[in-house]
Design an enzyme around this catalytic site. Structure first.
Site, PDB file in Angstrom:
ATOM      1  N   GLY A  30       0.691  -0.560  -0.408  1.00  0.00           N
ATOM      2  CA  GLY A  30      -0.385  -0.206   0.102  1.00  0.00           C
ATOM      3  C   GLY A  30       0.492   1.467  -0.385  1.00  0.00           C
ATOM      4  CG  ASP A  31       0.364   4.063   2.800  1.00  0.00           C
ATOM      5  OD1 ASP A  31      -0.258   4.811   1.712  1.00  0.00           O
ATOM      6  OD2 ASP A  31       0.588   3.600   3.395  1.00  0.00           O
ATOM      7  CD  GLU A  32       1.455  -0.245  -3.315  1.00  0.00           C
ATOM      8  OE1 GLU A  32       0.444   0.845  -3.108  1.00  0.00           O
ATOM      9  OE2 GLU A  32       1.399  -1.408  -2.691  1.00  0.00           O
ATOM     10  CE  LYS A  34      -3.364   1.872  -3.723  1.00  0.00           C
ATOM     11  NZ  LYS A  34      -2.286   1.916  -2.549  1.00  0.00           N
ATOM     12  CD  GLN A 240      -6.651  -1.207   1.001  1.00  0.00           C
ATOM     13  OE1 GLN A 240      -7.886  -1.746   0.637  1.00  0.00           O
ATOM     14  NE2 GLN A 240      -6.761   0.451   1.764  1.00  0.00           N
ATOM     15  CB  THR A 316      -6.010   6.491   6.508  1.00  0.00           C
ATOM     16  OG1 THR A 316      -6.287   6.543   5.074  1.00  0.00           O
ATOM     17  CG2 THR A 316      -7.259   6.346   6.878  1.00  0.00           C
ATOM     18  N   GLY A 318      -1.677   8.500  10.359  1.00  0.00           N
ATOM     19  CA  GLY A 318      -0.453   9.584  10.345  1.00  0.00           C
ATOM     20  C   GLY A 318       0.458   8.592  10.976  1.00  0.00           C
ATOM     21  NE  ARG A 321       2.365   5.805   4.413  1.00  0.00           N
ATOM     22  CZ  ARG A 321       2.340   6.602   3.450  1.00  0.00           C
ATOM     23  NH1 ARG A 321       3.569   7.153   2.798  1.00  0.00           N
ATOM     24  NH2 ARG A 321       1.268   7.113   3.090  1.00  0.00           N
ATOM     25  N   GLY A 425       8.403  13.600  -8.160  1.00  0.00           N
ATOM     26  CA  GLY A 425       7.816  14.394  -7.200  1.00  0.00           C
ATOM     27  C   GLY A 425       6.272  13.977  -6.653  1.00  0.00           C
TER      28      GLY A 425
HETATM   29  P1  GDP Z   1      -1.167   5.994  -2.139  1.00  0.00           P
HETATM   30  O1  GDP Z   1      -2.337   5.452  -1.159  1.00  0.00           O
HETATM   31  O2  GDP Z   1      -0.895   4.671  -2.874  1.00  0.00           O
HETATM   32  O3  GDP Z   1      -2.478   6.941  -3.081  1.00  0.00           O
HETATM   33  O4  GDP Z   1       0.001   6.560  -1.794  1.00  0.00           O
HETATM   34  P2  GDP Z   1      -0.357   7.967  -0.482  1.00  0.00           P
HETATM   35  O5  GDP Z   1      -1.228   8.862  -0.550  1.00  0.00           O
HETATM   36  O6  GDP Z   1      -1.300   7.022   0.860  1.00  0.00           O
HETATM   37  O7  GDP Z   1       1.003   7.641  -0.038  1.00  0.00           O
HETATM   38  C1  GDP Z   1       2.571   8.600  -1.198  1.00  0.00           C
HETATM   39  C2  GDP Z   1       2.634   9.608  -0.654  1.00  0.00           C
HETATM   40  O8  GDP Z   1       3.977   9.849  -1.808  1.00  0.00           O
HETATM   41  C3  GDP Z   1       1.855  10.809  -0.939  1.00  0.00           C
HETATM   42  O9  GDP Z   1       2.065  11.364  -0.139  1.00  0.00           O
HETATM   43  C4  GDP Z   1       1.765  11.190  -2.645  1.00  0.00           C
HETATM   44  O10 GDP Z   1       1.950  13.131  -1.901  1.00  0.00           O
HETATM   45  C5  GDP Z   1       3.570  11.353  -2.092  1.00  0.00           C
HETATM   46  N1  GDP Z   1       3.862  10.872  -3.325  1.00  0.00           N
HETATM   47  C6  GDP Z   1       3.780  10.247  -4.432  1.00  0.00           C
HETATM   48  N2  GDP Z   1       4.524  10.275  -5.511  1.00  0.00           N
HETATM   49  C7  GDP Z   1       5.890  10.967  -4.659  1.00  0.00           C
HETATM   50  C8  GDP Z   1       6.859  11.213  -5.771  1.00  0.00           C
HETATM   51  O11 GDP Z   1       7.974  10.315  -6.019  1.00  0.00           O
HETATM   52  N3  GDP Z   1       7.719  11.617  -5.218  1.00  0.00           N
HETATM   53  C9  GDP Z   1       7.231  12.483  -3.224  1.00  0.00           C
HETATM   54  N4  GDP Z   1       8.501  12.798  -2.758  1.00  0.00           N
HETATM   55  N5  GDP Z   1       6.374  12.376  -3.016  1.00  0.00           N
HETATM   56  C10 GDP Z   1       5.000  11.757  -3.521  1.00  0.00           C
HETATM   57  P1  IMO Z   2      -3.613   2.902   0.454  1.00  0.00           P
HETATM   58  O1  IMO Z   2      -5.139   2.594  -0.078  1.00  0.00           O
HETATM   59  C1  IMO Z   2      -1.335   1.281   3.386  1.00  0.00           C
HETATM   60  C2  IMO Z   2      -3.008  -1.609   6.464  1.00  0.00           C
HETATM   61  C3  IMO Z   2      -3.352  -1.495   7.742  1.00  0.00           C
HETATM   62  C4  IMO Z   2      -2.622  -2.548   8.559  1.00  0.00           C
HETATM   63  C5  IMO Z   2      -3.621  -3.808   7.558  1.00  0.00           C
HETATM   64  C6  IMO Z   2      -5.267  -4.046   7.691  1.00  0.00           C
HETATM   65  O2  IMO Z   2      -3.392   3.919   0.795  1.00  0.00           O
HETATM   66  O3  IMO Z   2      -2.817   1.773  -0.127  1.00  0.00           O
HETATM   67  P2  IMO Z   2      -7.705  -2.177   7.198  1.00  0.00           P
HETATM   68  O4  IMO Z   2      -7.648  -1.201   8.780  1.00  0.00           O
HETATM   69  O5  IMO Z   2      -7.256  -2.589   5.493  1.00  0.00           O
HETATM   70  O6  IMO Z   2      -8.585  -3.872   8.384  1.00  0.00           O
HETATM   71  O7  IMO Z   2      -5.868  -3.005   8.111  1.00  0.00           O
HETATM   72  O8  IMO Z   2      -3.871  -3.560   5.889  1.00  0.00           O
HETATM   73  N1  IMO Z   2      -3.567  -0.970   5.226  1.00  0.00           N
HETATM   74  C7  IMO Z   2      -2.790  -0.286   4.613  1.00  0.00           C
HETATM   75  N2  IMO Z   2      -1.840   0.311   4.486  1.00  0.00           N
HETATM   76  N3  IMO Z   2      -1.945   1.111   3.152  1.00  0.00           N
HETATM   77  C8  IMO Z   2      -3.422   0.996   2.788  1.00  0.00           C
HETATM   78  O9  IMO Z   2      -4.437   1.690   1.503  1.00  0.00           O
HETATM   79  C9  IMO Z   2      -3.836  -0.021   3.519  1.00  0.00           C
HETATM   80  N4  IMO Z   2      -4.980   0.303   3.924  1.00  0.00           N
HETATM   81  C10 IMO Z   2      -4.699  -0.541   4.898  1.00  0.00           C
HETATM   82  O10 IMO Z   2      -1.737  -0.749   8.306  1.00  0.00           O
HETATM   83  O11 IMO Z   2      -1.393  -3.025   8.501  1.00  0.00           O
HETATM   84 MG    MG Z   3      -2.061   5.936   1.308  1.00  0.00          MG
END
Ligand code: GDP
Ligand code: IMO
Ligand code: MG
Length: 434
Positions: A30-32, A34, A240, A316, A318, A321, A425
């Site tokens: 997750g948090d890649e 997307k 995720q 979500t 804070g 990670r 970025g």
């Molecule tokens: P998601 O859940 O996959 O959409 O990812 P998140 O939004 O939770 O986390 C990605 C974080 O990295 C966010 O704060 C984005 O604004 C930031 N981000 C995305 N792409 C880049 C990048 O290429 N460089 C930097 N520095 N930040 C990025």
């Molecule tokens: P996005 O879409 C990162 C993780 C939680 C926990 C596990 C189960 O932003 O990438 P849950 O609340 O789903 O029952 O929690 O999954 N988790 C995530 N980690 N990014 C997310 O979503 C996540 N959604 C759930 O931290 O380890």
């Molecule tokens: Mg995320």
């Protein structure tokens, strides 16, 4: 001529459907990035559909108007022609939804007209939130987002869940709600020694939501049929990541839905033909939030630096990670689950300033990544010199420092995947297309 012969146009149309849509899925935990990726690609699409998960997602989009964090609402909606669909495979928390809507209405007062919510979505109820929190605070916690996701999917599969469509049959809704609350109250009082919930208050609150949601509630198949008729393109927004998939992730440290490409078929009730391009998103390193195995985690200065430079704190919750090196085997495993061959590599700028770059190319005690062995895997690293230049203004692969180019090539070699975009970025523009 054979009157039963299928006309050639039929095949042409089928082929066109197969190639025009794109699905975006996370290949790590997750948090890649997307959110950034969907927003970047969205200008070429007319529909953005979420198909699983709920407000556990936190998809960040950074544009010149500011930074937006989407939890339930599809994040392509910052593009003013986009229609957002929340599919029936999602779990829907009306309270979170209205908060998110309110924030977005400042950006576009008419945004509501572009949001379609499936009547098939199961709703997150107050007892789901309570149970998620109580369990997390016990010794059985796994580090969830406490958004009620697990308990809501449990009720769905136990066939006692309440769907958005049920709100429009108040008698049925009330009967089911009362039955659910009396069961949950037993659990809350007898097992968890917590206060019982009042069904009258919850009923009134949800009936009020019913009215406020009514203009947005749809059968998503009508929307897709219309899109097909008008030759519109759909981007499917995964939440995720593959390693959090309920079947194939690092169980039990996973979320409660399927997070791989196949999930879009059931989470929207669509034909496999509608999925064209499959794009995997992965960070240039690895992060994870919550508990569970993470073979390349680095708790020394390297991991701390990644957290600081990459601002690696949950969108979500804070929470900080956990950070570590890129793991090629993990990504190969995820890509196989989703049939992904093309990659959007993100957060590459964050690696600038690392003395040495390292990626895990395998394990000394195993072959491929195996979630059953994930907590014992010993990564084998390939090392490379780092780069110091700030690459956030780079828009062409050729302009990257040679050490940075080597790192990308190394990732492609180790994963056997093709990097098609590189994000340097958080801003929409900070993207290299290859
Ligand atoms: P998601 O859940 O996959 O959409 O990812 P998140 O939004 O939770 O986390 C990605 C974080 O990295 C966010 O704060 C984005 O604004 C930031 N981000 C995305 N792409 C880049 C990048 O290429 N460089 C930097 N520095 N930040 C990025
Ligand atoms: P996005 O879409 C990162 C993780 C939680 C926990 C596990 C189960 O932003 O990438 P849950 O609340 O789903 O029952 O929690 O999954 N988790 C995530 N980690 N990014 C997310 O979503 C996540 N959604 C759930 O931290 O380890
Ligand atoms: Mg995320």
């Amino acid at each position: 001529m054979d009157p039963y012969r299928i006309p050639l146009e039929f095949y042409v149309k089928e082929t066109r459907i197969m190639t025009k849509n794109t699905i975006v899925v996370g290949l790590q935990w997750g948090d890649e990035g997307k959110g950034k990726v969907v927003d970047y690609l969205a200008r070429d699409f007319q529909l953005d559909a979420r198909f699983q998960g709920g407000s556990n997602a936190g998809h960040t989009v950074q544009v010149k108007d500011g930074k937006f964090v989407f939890h339930l609402i599809p994040c392509g909606l910052l593009h003013k022609n986009m229609i957002g669909v929340i599919g029936g495979g999602c779990v829907f928390d009306p309270d979170v939804f209205f908060h998110e809507l309110e924030a977005l209405e400042k950006y576009d007062p008419a945004i509501k007209e572009r949001i379609k919510i499936s009547k098939f979505c199961h709703m997150i109820m107050p007892y789901h939130l309570l149970l998620d929190r109580i369990r997390e605070e016990s010794k059985h916690g796994i580090g969830t987002t406490k958004r009620g996701i697990g308990p809501a999917y449990e009720d769905k599969y136990a066939r006692v869940g309440l769907r958005i469509g049920d709100l429009y049959n108040p008698e049925y809704f009330e009967k089911k709600l009362r039955a659910n609350i009396s069961r949950k109250n037993l659990l809350l009082m007898e097992i968890y020694h917590a206060e019982p919930l009042s069904d009258g208050e919850i009923y009134a609150r949800y009936i009020n939501y019913a009215e406020r949601l009514s203009s947005m509630v749809v059968d998503e198949h009508d929307i897709f049929a219309e899109a097909e008729k008008n030759d519109q393109k759909i981007i499917f927004e995964g939440a995720q990541g593959a390693l959090l998939d309920i079947n194939y992730g690092t169980y039990p440290y996973v979320t409660s839905s399927n997070t791989i490409v196949g999930s879009a078929l059931t989470g929207l009730g669509i034909s496999p033909l509608l999925i064209g391009r499959k794009l995997g998103v992965m960070k240039a390193y690895t992060t994870r939030v919550g508990q569970g195995p993470f073979p390349t985690e680095d708790e020394t200065a390297v991991g701390k630096k990644l957290r600081k430079t990459g601002n690696e704190y949950g969108a979500t919750t804070g929470r900080p990670r956990r950070c570590g090196y890129f793991d090629a085997s993990v990504v190969k495993y995820s890509a196989r689950l989703s049939g992904v061959k093309e990659i959007f590599l993100t957060k590459f700028d964050v690696l600038s300033g690392q003395e040495e770059l390292k990626i895990a190319v395998g394990y000394s005690n195993a072959g491929d990544f195996d979630p059953f062995l994930a907590d014992q895997l010993q990564p084998v690293y390939e090392k490379m010199p780092g780069f110091k230049e700030d690459i956030s203004d780079c828009r062409d692969f050729q302009d990257l420092p040679s050490a940075a180019k080597d790192y990308v090539r190394m990732i492609e070699y180790a994963t056997k995947l093709s990097v098609r975009y590189i994000s340097v970025g958080a801003d929409r523009e900070a993207t290299i297309e290859i």
